[in-house]
Design an enzyme around this catalytic site. Structure first.
Site, short mmCIF file in Angstrom:
data_model
loop_
_atom_site.label_atom_id
_atom_site.label_comp_id
_atom_site.label_asym_id
_atom_site.label_seq_id
_atom_site.Cartn_x
_atom_site.Cartn_y
_atom_site.Cartn_z
N SER A 267 2.56 3.90 -7.39
CA SER A 267 2.64 4.46 -8.54
C SER A 267 2.76 3.45 -9.91
O SER A 267 2.69 2.20 -9.76
CB SER A 267 3.74 5.19 -8.48
OG SER A 267 5.13 4.22 -8.39
N THR A 268 2.29 4.17 -11.12
CA THR A 268 2.26 3.42 -12.18
C THR A 268 3.61 2.77 -12.52
O THR A 268 3.75 1.68 -12.74
CB THR A 268 1.81 4.18 -13.17
OG1 THR A 268 0.50 4.74 -13.08
CG2 THR A 268 1.89 3.74 -14.76
N ILE B 205 0.72 -1.26 0.13
CA ILE B 205 -0.04 0.02 -0.01
C ILE B 205 0.94 1.12 0.01
O ILE B 205 1.96 1.09 0.57
CB ILE B 205 -1.11 0.17 1.25
CG1 ILE B 205 -0.25 0.11 2.40
CG2 ILE B 205 -2.07 -1.06 1.04
CD1 ILE B 205 -0.91 0.13 3.69
N PRO B 206 0.39 2.40 -0.40
CA PRO B 206 1.21 3.86 -0.43
C PRO B 206 0.84 4.71 0.78
O PRO B 206 0.10 4.09 1.87
CB PRO B 206 0.18 4.26 -1.57
CG PRO B 206 -1.10 3.80 -1.52
CD PRO B 206 -1.17 2.43 -1.04
N TRP B 207 1.24 5.76 0.93
CA TRP B 207 1.42 6.48 2.13
C TRP B 207 0.27 7.49 2.35
O TRP B 207 0.10 8.31 3.35
CB TRP B 207 2.75 7.28 2.25
CG TRP B 207 3.09 7.79 1.04
CD1 TRP B 207 4.19 7.26 0.07
CD2 TRP B 207 2.71 9.00 0.32
NE1 TRP B 207 4.25 8.19 -0.87
CE2 TRP B 207 3.34 9.26 -0.80
CE3 TRP B 207 1.76 10.17 0.91
CZ2 TRP B 207 3.14 10.31 -1.46
CZ3 TRP B 207 1.42 11.16 0.26
CH2 TRP B 207 2.47 11.08 -1.24
N LYS C 45 2.58 -4.90 3.55
CA LYS C 45 3.55 -4.12 3.63
C LYS C 45 3.04 -2.91 3.66
O LYS C 45 2.36 -2.12 2.82
CB LYS C 45 4.56 -4.38 2.88
CG LYS C 45 5.77 -3.22 2.99
CD LYS C 45 6.75 -3.31 1.84
CE LYS C 45 6.55 -2.31 1.06
NZ LYS C 45 6.68 -0.81 1.91
N GLU D 157 -3.91 -0.96 -8.40
CA GLU D 157 -4.56 0.67 -8.24
C GLU D 157 -3.35 1.52 -8.54
O GLU D 157 -2.80 1.63 -7.57
CB GLU D 157 -5.33 0.72 -6.81
CG GLU D 157 -6.39 -0.56 -6.71
CD GLU D 157 -7.63 -0.09 -7.14
OE1 GLU D 157 -7.80 1.00 -8.02
OE2 GLU D 157 -8.43 -0.82 -6.70
P1 NAP Z 1 5.20 3.82 -4.87
O1 NAP Z 1 6.49 4.65 -4.70
O2 NAP Z 1 4.80 3.12 -5.99
O3 NAP Z 1 4.93 2.89 -3.47
C1 NAP Z 1 3.91 2.19 -3.44
C2 NAP Z 1 4.27 1.19 -2.43
O4 NAP Z 1 5.01 0.16 -3.16
C3 NAP Z 1 4.89 1.35 -1.08
O5 NAP Z 1 4.60 0.69 -0.27
C4 NAP Z 1 6.47 1.03 -1.71
O6 NAP Z 1 7.22 0.84 -0.33
C5 NAP Z 1 6.10 -0.24 -2.41
N1 NAP Z 1 7.20 -0.31 -3.57
C6 NAP Z 1 8.15 0.64 -3.86
N2 NAP Z 1 9.04 -0.01 -4.93
C7 NAP Z 1 8.51 -1.55 -4.96
C8 NAP Z 1 8.96 -2.44 -5.56
N3 NAP Z 1 10.07 -2.37 -6.52
N4 NAP Z 1 8.40 -3.77 -5.60
C9 NAP Z 1 7.42 -3.90 -4.78
N5 NAP Z 1 6.78 -2.76 -3.94
C10 NAP Z 1 7.44 -1.69 -4.19
O7 NAP Z 1 4.04 4.68 -4.76
P2 NAP Z 1 3.86 5.94 -3.46
O8 NAP Z 1 4.74 7.08 -3.80
O9 NAP Z 1 3.83 5.44 -2.17
O10 NAP Z 1 2.05 6.60 -3.60
C11 NAP Z 1 1.69 7.39 -4.53
C12 NAP Z 1 1.19 6.76 -5.90
O11 NAP Z 1 0.34 5.76 -5.49
C13 NAP Z 1 0.67 7.68 -6.79
O12 NAP Z 1 1.09 7.47 -8.13
C14 NAP Z 1 -0.91 7.45 -6.53
O13 NAP Z 1 -1.66 7.86 -7.73
C15 NAP Z 1 -0.90 5.97 -6.20
N6 NAP Z 1 -2.22 5.74 -5.66
C16 NAP Z 1 -3.02 5.00 -6.21
C17 NAP Z 1 -4.23 4.60 -5.83
C18 NAP Z 1 -5.28 3.89 -6.41
O14 NAP Z 1 -6.35 3.39 -5.73
N7 NAP Z 1 -5.38 3.85 -7.65
C19 NAP Z 1 -4.31 5.02 -4.31
C20 NAP Z 1 -3.43 5.72 -3.82
C21 NAP Z 1 -2.25 6.19 -4.44
P3 NAP Z 1 7.81 2.05 0.17
O15 NAP Z 1 6.81 3.13 0.52
O16 NAP Z 1 8.70 1.28 1.29
O17 NAP Z 1 9.20 2.59 -0.73
#
Ligand code: NAP
Ligand code: MG
Length: 500
Positions: free
Chosen positions: A259-260, A180-182, A206, A280
Site C-alpha cells: 500500500s501507499t 510483498i503483498p497478498w 517476507k 510498487e
Molecule cells: P500492505 O498492508 O502495505 O502490506 C504489504 C506488505 O508490507 C505486507 O507484507 C505487510 O506485512 C508489510 N508491511 C506492513 N506494514 C509494514 C511496515 N510498517 N514495514 C514494513 N512492511 C510492512 O499492503 P497489502 O494490504 O498487503 O496489499 C495491498 C496493497 O498493495 C494495495 O494498496 C495494492 O495496490 C498494493 N499493490 C501494489 C502492487 C504494485 O505492483 N504496484 C502490486 C500488488 C499490490 P503483513 O501482510 O504481514 O501485514
C-alpha cells in the site's frame, strides 16, 4: 445442457442446488470441475527458511483458506531476532559464495528454480487458490506461468549484464530485503527474487501475513534446486517483521510492493541511510472506452480489468471512463455479462470470482461501498447466492459517480467498479489523470491515432490499448506519483539490483 447426459445428471442439472462452499451451480458440473486438493503436499506447520534450513520460532500463527475459514497450516512468526539471523545468513552467503561464483553459475540456479516450478505448476496453482481465494483458473493461467516466466527471463540476463549496462560496470549491491503483498504471492516473489539473484545479490523476503504458503513451497523448490544456503531466505510474520527487515543495517536495498500508506512509512524510516529503494504501490486506473471502440471486446476488458482476482489488483481498471454517447449500451451489456459471472469456490475451474482474501479486506470493501451509496452513487450487483462461510463480495458497479466521491478516488482493492462519463478525448485525459495514483490505464478505440494521442498524455507507468491486465516478464512495470517508483520486469528491472 446436452440431451446426451445420463438421466441422473439431467436431474441434477435441472434442479439447481447450493453446494457447500460454492455458488449455486448444477451438481453435475460441480463434481466434474472441482480441483481435488487432497494430494497436495502441505505441512501442518511451516518454520522459517533461513540459511537453507528450517528454523523454529517461539510464535506461530494460523494461515487459513478464505473461502471456508478453515486453517490450512501454522506458520512461523519472525521477530527481530529471526530477521537478524536471516539477514546475517544472506550477508555471509553473499560474501562467501554468491559474489564469488560466475554469472553463468548463477544463471544455472535460476533456471533450475524455473524448471522445478514448471513441474509443480498444478500444485502451486491449487495452493495459491486455497490460501489466497483466487479462482484456480486464474492461478493456473496467470500467477504460476508468469512466475515461472520471470525466473526463466532473468536467468537469461544473469551472464549478460554488461550488455544491459553497456560501457558501465554493474556490480551487485549485497543483501536485499523484499516485502510483498497478498494478492499475487508467488508472482510478486518471482518479480523480486529473480532479478536480485541474476544481478548477484542475496535475498531475505517476507511474505504477506495472509498468504505465506506458496513462498514456503518456493523454499522447498530452492532447496531442491541446490541453491547455496543463505542465498534466499524466506520469512513470515506481520508488519513488525517487515519493519525489522527494512531497518536492518546490513540490508542495502528494499524492494517493497504494497500500500501507499506503508510505502510512505518505509521511505521515511530509511531517509538518511544509503539504502536503495523501489516502491510498487496502489492504483486507481482509468479504463477509457470511446464510442468507436469494439464494444463487446471492451465489455470483456472491463470485466477482466476489475473482476480479475476479485479486484485485488494494484493495476485494476477500477475507474471506467465511458464516452457519454455509449454509456447506456455499455451499462446494459455490462449488466448482462455480470449476470453470467460465477462467484464461488476458488477450486472450481468454472469460477470467475473467488473469495475475498481476508475478513479485514472484506470490511474495507464494505466500508468503501457504503460510502458510495451514502454519497449518492447508484449501485448494481447481479443476483447471486454467496456461500455462508468464508469472505465474499458480489461483483459490483456504481453509476452516477461524482469525481469527488471516495469511490472515485480511493483504492477499493475489491470487485467494485466506479463508472464515470466524458464527452471529448481531452476530458477523458483530464479525468484519467485526476488521481494521486499513476500505475496503469487502458483505452478502447478503433483508431490507432487516438490510442497514441490519449495514452501519451496519461501519467501512468503501464498503459494498455484494446486490452487490459496483460503482463510479460520482458515489459517493465511500475508507477508514477503515489503509485511508487522503480520498475520491475524487463531490462529496467535490473536497475534496482546493481550499483554502477
Ligand atoms: P500492505 O498492508 O502495505 O502490506 C504489504 C506488505 O508490507 C505486507 O507484507 C505487510 O506485512 C508489510 N508491511 C506492513 N506494514 C509494514 C511496515 N510498517 N514495514 C514494513 N512492511 C510492512 O499492503 P497489502 O494490504 O498487503 O496489499 C495491498 C496493497 O498493495 C494495495 O494498496 C495494492 O495496490 C498494493 N499493490 C501494489 C502492487 C504494485 O505492483 N504496484 C502490486 C500488488 C499490490 P503483513 O501482510 O504481514 O501485514
Ligand atoms: Mg497489511
Amino acid at each position: 445442457m446436452s440431451s446426451k447426459l445420463p438421466a441422473k445428471a439431467k436431474k441434477a442439472a435441472a434442479k439447481e442446488i447450493t453446494v457447500k462452499g460454492t455458488n449455486i451451480v448444477p451438481k453435475w458440473n460441480y463434481s466434474k470441475s472441482i480441483e481435488d486438493p487432497s494430494h497436495i503436499k502441505l505441512k501442518p506447520k511451516y518454520d522459517l527458511f533461513i540459511n537453507g534450513k528450517w528454523e523454529k520460532t517461539k510464535k506461530y500463527f494460523d494461515t487459513i483458506n478464505p473461502s471456508n475459514e478453515e486453517v490450512i497450516s501454522k506458520v512461523a512468526y519472525a521477530e527481530g531476532k529471526e530477521v537478524d539471523k536471516a539477514v546475517n545468513a544472506a550477508s555471509k552467503a553473499y560474501d562467501n559464495v554468491w559474489s564469488k561464483i560466475s554469472a553463468k553459475e548463477r544463471s544455472k540456479y535460476i533456471f533450475r528454480i524455473a524448471r522445478i516450478l514448471q513441474e509443480k505448476a498444478r500444485e502451486f496453482s491449487i495452493i495459491e487458490s486455497m490460501n489466497g481465494g483466487k479462482p484456480v483458473r486464474e492461478s493456473k493461467a496467470v500467477d504460476i506461468p508468469l512466475s515461472i516466466a520471470h525466473f526463466f527471463y532473468y536467468a537469461g540476463w544473469a551472464d549478460k549484464l554488461k550488455y544491459a549496462f553497456p560501457g558501465q560496470n554493474p556490480k551487485p549491491i549485497g543483501v536485499v530485503g523484499q516485502i510483498i503483498p497478498w494478492n499475487f504471492p508467488l508472482l510478486m516473489a518471482a518479480w523480486k527474487i529473480a532479478p536480485a539473484l541474476a544481478c548477484g545479490n542475496t535475498v531475505v523476503i517476507k511474505s504477506a501475513e495472509t498468504t505465506p504458503l506458496t513462498l514456503y513451497k518456493l523454499a522447498e523448490v530452492i532447496e531442491e534446486a541446490g541453491v547455496p544456503e543463505g542465498v534466499v531466505n524466506i520469512i513470515s510474520g506481520d508488519g513488525a517483521t517487515g519493519a525489522y527487515l527494512v531497518n536492518h543495517p546490513k540490508v542495502k536495498k528494499i524492494a517493497f510492493t504494497g500500500s501507499t500508506e506503508v510505502g510512505k512509512i518505509i521511505m521515511r524510516s530509511i531517509a538518511g541511510t544509503d539504502k536503495k529503494l523501489t516502491l510498487e504501490l496502489g492504483g486507481k486506473a482509468a479504463n477509457i472506452i470511446f464510442e468507436d471502440a469494439p464494444i463487446d471486446a471492451a465489455i470483456e476488458g472491463i470485466i477482466n480489468g476489475i473482476y480479475f482476482n476479485q479486484g485485488h489488483v494494484c493495476c485494476a481498471g477500477s475507474r471506467l471512463l465511458v464516452q457519454e454517447s455509449i454509456k447506456d449500451i455499455v451499462v446494459k451489456k455490462l449488466k448482462h455479462r455480470m449476470r453470467n459471472l460465477r462467484v464461488g469456490d476458488p477450486l472450481d475451474k468454472n469460477t470467475d470470482i473467488g473469495a475475498i482474501n481476508s475478513r479485514m479486506q472484506l470490511n474495507k470493501i464494505k466500508e468503501m461501498v457504503d460510502s458510495g451509496v451514502a454519497e449518492g452513487a447508484s449501485m448494481y450487483q447481479p443476483e447471486c447466492t454467496l456461500p455462508a462461510r468464508g469472505f465474499w463480495f458480489k461483483p459490483t458497479f456504481f453509476t452516477e459517480v461524482a469525481q469527488s466521491n471516495r469511490i472515485a478516488n480511493e483504492e477499493i482493492f475489491g470487485p467494485v467498479l466506479s463508472i464515470l462519463t466524458f464527452r471529448t478525448p481531452a476530458e477523458a485525459v483530464e479525468k484519467a489523470n485526476n488521481t494521486f495514483y499513476g500505475l496503469s490505464a487502458g483505452v478502447w478505440t478503433d483508431k490507432g491515432s487516438k490510442v497514441f494521442n490519449v495514452l501519451s498524455k496519461i501519467r501512468a507507468g503501464v498503459v494498455w490499448a484494446n486490452t487490459f491486465n496483460k503482463f510479460n516478464p520482458a515489459s517493465p512495470f511500475g508507477g508514477y506519483k503515489e503509485s511508487g517508483f522503480g520498475r520491475e520486469g524487463g531490462k529496467q528491472g535490473l536497475d534496482a539490483y546493481v550499483s554502477l
